[in-house]
Design an enzyme around this catalytic site. Structure first.
Site, mmCIF file in Angstrom:
data_model
loop_
_atom_site.group_PDB
_atom_site.id
_atom_site.type_symbol
_atom_site.label_atom_id
_atom_site.label_comp_id
_atom_site.label_asym_id
_atom_site.label_seq_id
_atom_site.Cartn_x
_atom_site.Cartn_y
_atom_site.Cartn_z
ATOM 1 C CB SER A 67 4.587 -17.557 1.222
ATOM 2 O OG SER A 67 5.822 -17.043 1.643
ATOM 3 C CG ASP A 97 8.995 -15.084 -4.296
ATOM 4 O OD1 ASP A 97 9.635 -15.428 -5.309
ATOM 5 O OD2 ASP A 97 8.331 -15.872 -3.596
ATOM 6 C CE LYS A 139 11.218 -17.974 -4.210
ATOM 7 N NZ LYS A 139 10.015 -18.278 -5.025
ATOM 8 C CD GLU A 166 7.147 -24.813 -2.863
ATOM 9 O OE1 GLU A 166 7.648 -23.772 -3.335
ATOM 10 O OE2 GLU A 166 6.111 -24.817 -2.174
HETATM 11 O O1 KIV Z 1 7.048 -17.585 -1.265
HETATM 12 C C1 KIV Z 1 7.689 -18.420 -0.613
HETATM 13 O O2 KIV Z 1 7.611 -18.440 0.614
HETATM 14 C C2 KIV Z 1 8.516 -19.373 -1.354
HETATM 15 C C3 KIV Z 1 9.136 -20.575 -0.703
HETATM 16 C C4 KIV Z 1 10.282 -21.069 -1.470
HETATM 17 C C5 KIV Z 1 9.435 -20.561 0.706
HETATM 18 O O3 KIV Z 1 8.656 -19.196 -2.507
#
Ligand code: KIV
Length: 289
Positions: A52, A90, A120, A190
């Protein structure tokens, strides 16, 4: 060089312990040093350097645009501010979808170069669960992400709620179980109905972290700029705003501007001065013009 291993008080083991004890797991995103420091000092369990970042910190219109190098750069900054929270980075779009060795290599970069403790990634297909397995075997803890997965924005046809019927819920559950089987330490859910998230949470032995997935997940995550009221392009229904930082920032900046124009800033107490001796010399200085 520090000889201390990068083990934070909150680990993936603590995460599982919380799930077993029915204790809620608290998570937030962060993208920079000072914000991460405040979040860590406030006792949040997990800090996600979310992709994000692409939208809320870099101003892109989707999460697709952020690169591996940008994610590494921001994860490094976050890690410098964190003492206790588990840092999850991420994996950005196209950093793990092409082939497995690229995926494991990119995931490893977050631990090796940026001091994250986990990564993630989105999706629950066989290809993704195989990648999760390889990362876990390589010593890289993985958090899954199902339901609305922003990297699949165009496939899903927009910001749509997922798992809206029993069949769709069963599909998400199957993928969650496959992620668990592959060694993921948890799954982000989500934008799915809370009844679906409850069923999935109760069916898994690993924790679920909800975002727009209702009250019954093992933990909750939100985007820091949303809870602080700093990202104003759009506000999802599930994002509770705790402070209107946008207004506070604009007010402070306007006051600063007015103070400069009026001559109020800087004041006598906000400047550096020469000592008495130097002042005399300055007064007698013969400047040839
Ligand atoms: O990138 C992000 O902020 C997410 C959410 C789960 C908050 O993947």
């Amino acid at each position: 060089m520090s000889l201390k291993p990068n083990i934070k008080p909150f680990t993936i083991i603590t995460c599982q312990k919380y799930k077993n004890e029915g204790r809620k797991i608290t998570c937030l995103t962060a993208y920079d040093y000072s914000t991460a420091k405040f979040i860590d000092e406030s006792g949040i369990d997990i800090i996600l350097v979310g992709d994000s970042l692409s939208m809320v910190a870099l101003g892109h219109s989707t999460t697709h645009s952020v690169t591996m190098d940008e994610m590494i750069h921001h994860t490094k900054a976050v890690a410098r501010g964190v003492k206790n929270s588990l840092i999850v980075a991420d994996m950005p779009f196209m950093s793990y979808q092409i082939d497995e060795s690229t995926a494991v290599n990119n995931a490893g970069r977050f631990l090796k170069e940026a001091n994250a403790q986990a990564v993630k990634l989105e999706g629950g297909s066989k290809r993704i669960t195989d990648t999760v397995k390889h990362c876990v075997e390589a010593g890289i803890p993985v958090l899954g992400h199902l339901g609305f997965t922003p990297q699949f924005l165009y496939t899903l046809g927009g910001y749509n709620i997922q798992g809206k019927n029993v069949e769709a819920t069963e599909q998400i559950l199957e993928q969650a179980l496959a992620l668990q089987e592959s060694g993921a330490f948890g799954v982000v859910l989500e934008m799915i109905p809370e009844e679906s998230a409850k069923l999935i949470t109760e069916s898994l032995s690993i924790p679920t972290i909800g975002i727009g997935a209702g009250r019954f997940c093992s933990g909750q995550i939100l985007v820091i700029d949303d809870i602080l009221g700093k990202f104003t392009d759009f506000t999802p229904k599930f994002a509770r705003k705790y402070v209107d930082l946008a207004s506070i920032i604009k007010k402070a900046v306007s006051e600063y501007k007015e103070d400069i124009i009026s001559g109020d800033f800087p004041s006598a107490s906000e400047v550096f001065n020469l000592g008495d001796e130097e002042l005399i010399k300055l007064a007698n200085l013969d400047i040839k013009k």
